[in-house]
Scaffold this motif. Structure first.
Motif, PDB file in Angstrom:
ATOM      1  N   THR A 187       0.821  -1.211   0.000  1.00 36.37           N
ATOM      2  CA  THR A 187       0.000   0.000   0.000  1.00 36.37           C
ATOM      3  C   THR A 187       0.855   1.261   0.000  1.00 36.37           C
ATOM      4  OG1 THR A 187      -1.716  -1.190   1.216  1.00 36.37           O
ATOM      5  CG2 THR A 187      -1.853   1.221   1.186  1.00 36.37           C
ATOM      6  N   GLY A 188       1.937   1.231   0.760  1.00 32.32           N
ATOM      7  CA  GLY A 188       2.821   2.396   0.822  1.00 32.32           C
ATOM      8  C   GLY A 188       3.403   2.741  -0.533  1.00 32.32           C
ATOM      9  N   PHE A 189       3.768   1.721  -1.287  1.00 31.66           N
ATOM     10  CA  PHE A 189       4.324   1.960  -2.622  1.00 31.66           C
ATOM     11  C   PHE A 189       3.260   2.519  -3.552  1.00 31.66           C
ATOM     12  CE2 PHE A 189       5.621   0.848  -6.910  1.00 31.66           C
ATOM     13  CZ  PHE A 189       6.942   1.253  -6.919  1.00 31.66           C
ATOM     14  N   MET A 190       2.034   2.002  -3.445  1.00 28.28           N
ATOM     15  CA  MET A 190       0.936   2.516  -4.266  1.00 28.28           C
ATOM     16  C   MET A 190       0.686   3.988  -3.984  1.00 28.28           C
ATOM     17  SD  MET A 190      -1.345   1.756  -6.587  1.00 28.28           S
ATOM     18  CE  MET A 190      -1.747  -0.002  -6.578  1.00 28.28           C
ATOM     19  N   VAL A 191       0.686   4.357  -2.712  1.00 28.85           N
ATOM     20  CA  VAL A 191       0.490   5.760  -2.330  1.00 28.85           C
ATOM     21  C   VAL A 191       1.622   6.620  -2.880  1.00 28.85           C
ATOM     22  CG1 VAL A 191       0.413   7.368  -0.389  1.00 28.85           C
ATOM     23  CG2 VAL A 191      -0.844   5.209  -0.262  1.00 28.85           C
ATOM     24  N   ALA A 192       2.850   6.120  -2.768  1.00 25.91           N
ATOM     25  CA  ALA A 192       4.003   6.873  -3.276  1.00 25.91           C
ATOM     26  C   ALA A 192       3.904   7.081  -4.784  1.00 25.91           C
ATOM     27  CB  ALA A 192       5.295   6.132  -2.923  1.00 25.91           C
ATOM     28  N   THR A 193       3.440   6.061  -5.496  1.00 21.46           N
ATOM     29  CA  THR A 193       3.271   6.172  -6.947  1.00 21.46           C
ATOM     30  C   THR A 193       2.232   7.228  -7.300  1.00 21.46           C
ATOM     31  OG1 THR A 193       3.799   3.816  -7.194  1.00 21.46           O
ATOM     32  CG2 THR A 193       2.754   4.903  -9.063  1.00 21.46           C
ATOM     33  N   VAL A 194       1.129   7.223  -6.568  1.00 16.26           N
ATOM     34  CA  VAL A 194       0.078   8.213  -6.807  1.00 16.26           C
ATOM     35  C   VAL A 194       0.608   9.623  -6.547  1.00 16.26           C
ATOM     36  CG1 VAL A 194      -2.153   9.077  -6.002  1.00 16.26           C
ATOM     37  CG2 VAL A 194      -1.815   6.610  -6.328  1.00 16.26           C
ATOM     38  N   VAL A 195       1.391   9.783  -5.489  1.00 15.97           N
ATOM     39  CA  VAL A 195       1.959  11.096  -5.168  1.00 15.97           C
ATOM     40  C   VAL A 195       2.879  11.571  -6.285  1.00 15.97           C
ATOM     41  CG1 VAL A 195       3.512  12.333  -3.598  1.00 15.97           C
ATOM     42  CG2 VAL A 195       1.750  10.828  -2.669  1.00 15.97           C
ATOM     43  N   VAL A 196       3.722  10.673  -6.790  1.00 16.67           N
ATOM     44  CA  VAL A 196       4.636  11.034  -7.884  1.00 16.67           C
ATOM     45  C   VAL A 196       3.848  11.454  -9.119  1.00 16.67           C
ATOM     46  CG1 VAL A 196       6.390  10.179  -9.481  1.00 16.67           C
ATOM     47  CG2 VAL A 196       6.525   9.575  -7.062  1.00 16.67           C
ATOM     48  N   LEU A 197       2.782  10.735  -9.440  1.00 11.24           N
ATOM     49  CA  LEU A 197       1.955  11.081 -10.599  1.00 11.24           C
ATOM     50  C   LEU A 197       1.289  12.443 -10.412  1.00 11.24           C
ATOM     51  CD1 LEU A 197       0.301   7.634 -11.395  1.00 11.24           C
ATOM     52  CD2 LEU A 197       1.814   8.925 -12.912  1.00 11.24           C
ATOM     53  N   ILE A 198       0.807  12.713  -9.199  1.00 13.77           N
ATOM     54  CA  ILE A 198       0.176  14.005  -8.922  1.00 13.77           C
ATOM     55  C   ILE A 198       1.184  15.141  -9.083  1.00 13.77           C
ATOM     56  CG2 ILE A 198      -0.843  15.436  -7.104  1.00 13.77           C
ATOM     57  CD1 ILE A 198      -2.197  12.900  -6.047  1.00 13.77           C
ATOM     58  N   VAL A 199       2.382  14.936  -8.546  1.00 12.18           N
ATOM     59  CA  VAL A 199       3.431  15.948  -8.671  1.00 12.18           C
ATOM     60  C   VAL A 199       3.797  16.162 -10.136  1.00 12.18           C
ATOM     61  CG1 VAL A 199       5.844  16.482  -8.158  1.00 12.18           C
ATOM     62  CG2 VAL A 199       4.370  15.546  -6.367  1.00 12.18           C
ATOM     63  N   LEU A 200       3.925  15.065 -10.874  1.00  6.82           N
ATOM     64  CA  LEU A 200       4.289  15.139 -12.291  1.00  6.82           C
ATOM     65  C   LEU A 200       3.250  15.930 -13.077  1.00  6.82           C
ATOM     66  CD1 LEU A 200       6.358  14.150 -14.372  1.00  6.82           C
ATOM     67  CD2 LEU A 200       4.975  12.092 -14.660  1.00  6.82           C
ATOM     68  N   VAL A 201       1.984  15.617 -12.877  1.00  7.64           N
ATOM     69  CA  VAL A 201       0.909  16.318 -13.586  1.00  7.64           C
ATOM     70  C   VAL A 201       0.858  17.787 -13.178  1.00  7.64           C
ATOM     71  CG1 VAL A 201      -1.601  16.505 -13.801  1.00  7.64           C
ATOM     72  CG2 VAL A 201      -0.502  14.271 -13.982  1.00  7.64           C
ATOM     73  N   THR A 202       1.053  18.065 -11.897  1.00 10.97           N
ATOM     74  CA  THR A 202       1.022  19.452 -11.418  1.00 10.97           C
ATOM     75  C   THR A 202       2.138  20.277 -12.038  1.00 10.97           C
ATOM     76  OG1 THR A 202       0.077  18.738  -9.295  1.00 10.97           O
ATOM     77  CG2 THR A 202       1.113  20.916  -9.363  1.00 10.97           C
ATOM     78  N   VAL A 203       3.333  19.711 -12.102  1.00 13.12           N
ATOM     79  CA  VAL A 203       4.468  20.418 -12.705  1.00 13.12           C
ATOM     80  C   VAL A 203       4.210  20.699 -14.180  1.00 13.12           C
ATOM     81  CG1 VAL A 203       6.900  20.215 -13.354  1.00 13.12           C
ATOM     82  CG2 VAL A 203       6.162  19.543 -11.062  1.00 13.12           C
ATOM     83  N   ILE A 204       3.691  19.702 -14.892  1.00 12.72           N
ATOM     84  CA  ILE A 204       3.377  19.883 -16.318  1.00 12.72           C
ATOM     85  C   ILE A 204       2.350  20.996 -16.504  1.00 12.72           C
ATOM     86  CG2 ILE A 204       2.319  18.793 -18.344  1.00 12.72           C
ATOM     87  CD1 ILE A 204       3.496  16.123 -17.302  1.00 12.72           C
ATOM     88  N   GLN A 205       1.314  20.995 -15.668  1.00 13.65           N
ATOM     89  CA  GLN A 205       0.272  22.013 -15.771  1.00 13.65           C
ATOM     90  C   GLN A 205       0.820  23.401 -15.474  1.00 13.65           C
ATOM     91  OE1 GLN A 205      -3.278  21.288 -16.591  1.00 13.65           O
ATOM     92  NE2 GLN A 205      -2.807  23.402 -17.157  1.00 13.65           N
ATOM     93  N   LEU A 206       1.658  23.514 -14.464  1.00 13.84           N
ATOM     94  CA  LEU A 206       2.239  24.810 -14.109  1.00 13.84           C
ATOM     95  C   LEU A 206       3.122  25.345 -15.231  1.00 13.84           C
ATOM     96  CD1 LEU A 206       3.163  24.229 -10.344  1.00 13.84           C
ATOM     97  CD2 LEU A 206       1.356  25.712 -11.251  1.00 13.84           C
ATOM     98  N   ILE A 207       3.928  24.466 -15.818  1.00 14.43           N
ATOM     99  CA  ILE A 207       4.789  24.890 -16.928  1.00 14.43           C
ATOM    100  C   ILE A 207       3.937  25.343 -18.112  1.00 14.43           C
ATOM    101  CG2 ILE A 207       6.453  24.102 -18.657  1.00 14.43           C
ATOM    102  CD1 ILE A 207       7.602  22.232 -16.503  1.00 14.43           C
ATOM    103  N   GLY A 208       2.920  24.538 -18.448  1.00 17.35           N
ATOM    104  CA  GLY A 208       2.043  24.896 -19.562  1.00 17.35           C
ATOM    105  C   GLY A 208       1.327  26.208 -19.329  1.00 17.35           C
ATOM    106  N   ASP A 209       0.784  26.404 -18.143  1.00 13.43           N
ATOM    107  CA  ASP A 209       0.084  27.648 -17.820  1.00 13.43           C
ATOM    108  C   ASP A 209       1.034  28.843 -17.888  1.00 13.43           C
ATOM    109  OD1 ASP A 209      -2.211  26.205 -17.434  1.00 13.43           O
ATOM    110  OD2 ASP A 209      -2.104  26.224 -15.239  1.00 13.43           O
ATOM    111  N   GLY A 210       2.277  28.633 -17.421  1.00 11.28           N
ATOM    112  CA  GLY A 210       3.252  29.718 -17.464  1.00 11.28           C
ATOM    113  C   GLY A 210       3.578  30.138 -18.889  1.00 11.28           C
ATOM    114  N   VAL A 211       3.757  29.158 -19.763  1.00  7.16           N
ATOM    115  CA  VAL A 211       4.052  29.465 -21.168  1.00  7.16           C
ATOM    116  C   VAL A 211       2.871  30.175 -21.821  1.00  7.16           C
ATOM    117  CG1 VAL A 211       4.573  28.477 -23.431  1.00  7.16           C
ATOM    118  CG2 VAL A 211       5.665  27.550 -21.386  1.00  7.16           C
TER     119      VAL A 211
END
Length: 222
Positions: A187-211
């Motif tokens: 379960t801990g690994f699953m949660v960590a994976t979800v967190v990484v995906l959320i961070v990844l999507v957030t960073v992509i969105q922030l970069i796109g919005d900035g451009v």
């Protein structure tokens, strides 16, 4: 599973995900951009005015958008194998990822291009400007902020697609979540994976919005 055990798995999964997403985004843009522009140019009032072609393109795009990605992924296994030599691994997943995203991106391009001021298009036509001039000097520059927003949305969609690709040997974070988080009940690994995906999507969105903001600001001051 401790953090020291999870860290190399998450690092490799993130690398594989980014590899699949970045290359499939490149193919998607190269394929979806001309299709989206053609959907506008061949429609009524467009410089190319070709209703049969427009209808065919529209049907192909609609069919591509209507298929659930996981079904498309399995359906394209023979095509992927013919192109890459295998249907397993991050490189093989680029094929179905791109094919699945091209119709989606093409519609976003069509919407962005249709928002361009029709007066500018008419001005180019009245001065005898051809298709290259219209596309290169008016449509793409004027629609650029919306196109960048469309690319951002497409990249985020591909991140989700890549996670599903893990179900059929696509590697990436999705594969790691299934193998270690689900099948091994970590379960801990699953949660960590979800967190990484959320961070990844957030960073992509922030970069796109900035451009997009930068391009919009330049457009207002031009």
């Amino acid at each position: 599973m401790t953090w020291f055990e999870m860290q190399p798995l998450l690092t490799q999964g993130t690398y594989d995900t980014l590899y699949m997403v970045l290359w499939s985004t490149l193919v998607t843009v190269l394929g979806g951009l001309p299709i989206g522009i053609l959907l506008v140019l061949t429609d009524k009032g467009g410089l190319l005015r070709n209703q049969p072609l427009n209808k065919v393109l529209g049907v192909i795009v609609n069919i591509g958008r209507s298929l659930p990605f996981i079904i498309l992924l399995i359906f394209l296994i023979p095509v992927t194998t013919a192109i890459v030599g295998t249907f397993i691994g991050p490189t093989a997943m680029i094929v179905p990822l791109a094919i699945g995203a091209i119709p989606f991106f093409a519609r976003l391009v069509e919407t962005a291009v249709r928002e361009v001021d029709h007066g500018l298009i008419e001005a180019v036509e009245s001065m005898g400007g051809g298709i290259p001039t219209l596309v290169g000097k008016v449509l793409l520059p004027q629609a650029l902020p919306s196109l960048v927003a469309g690319v951002t949305t497409t990249v985020i969609t591909l991140v989700g697609y890549s996670a599903m690709a893990g179900a059929v040997g696509g590697e990436g974070l999705g594969s790691k979540a299934i193998t270690y988080g689900f099948q091994r009940f970590e379960t801990g690994f699953m949660v960590a994976t979800v967190v990484v995906l959320i961070v990844l999507v957030t960073v992509i969105q922030l970069i796109g919005d900035g451009v997009v903001r930068i391009l919009a600001r330049r457009g207002r001051t031009a």
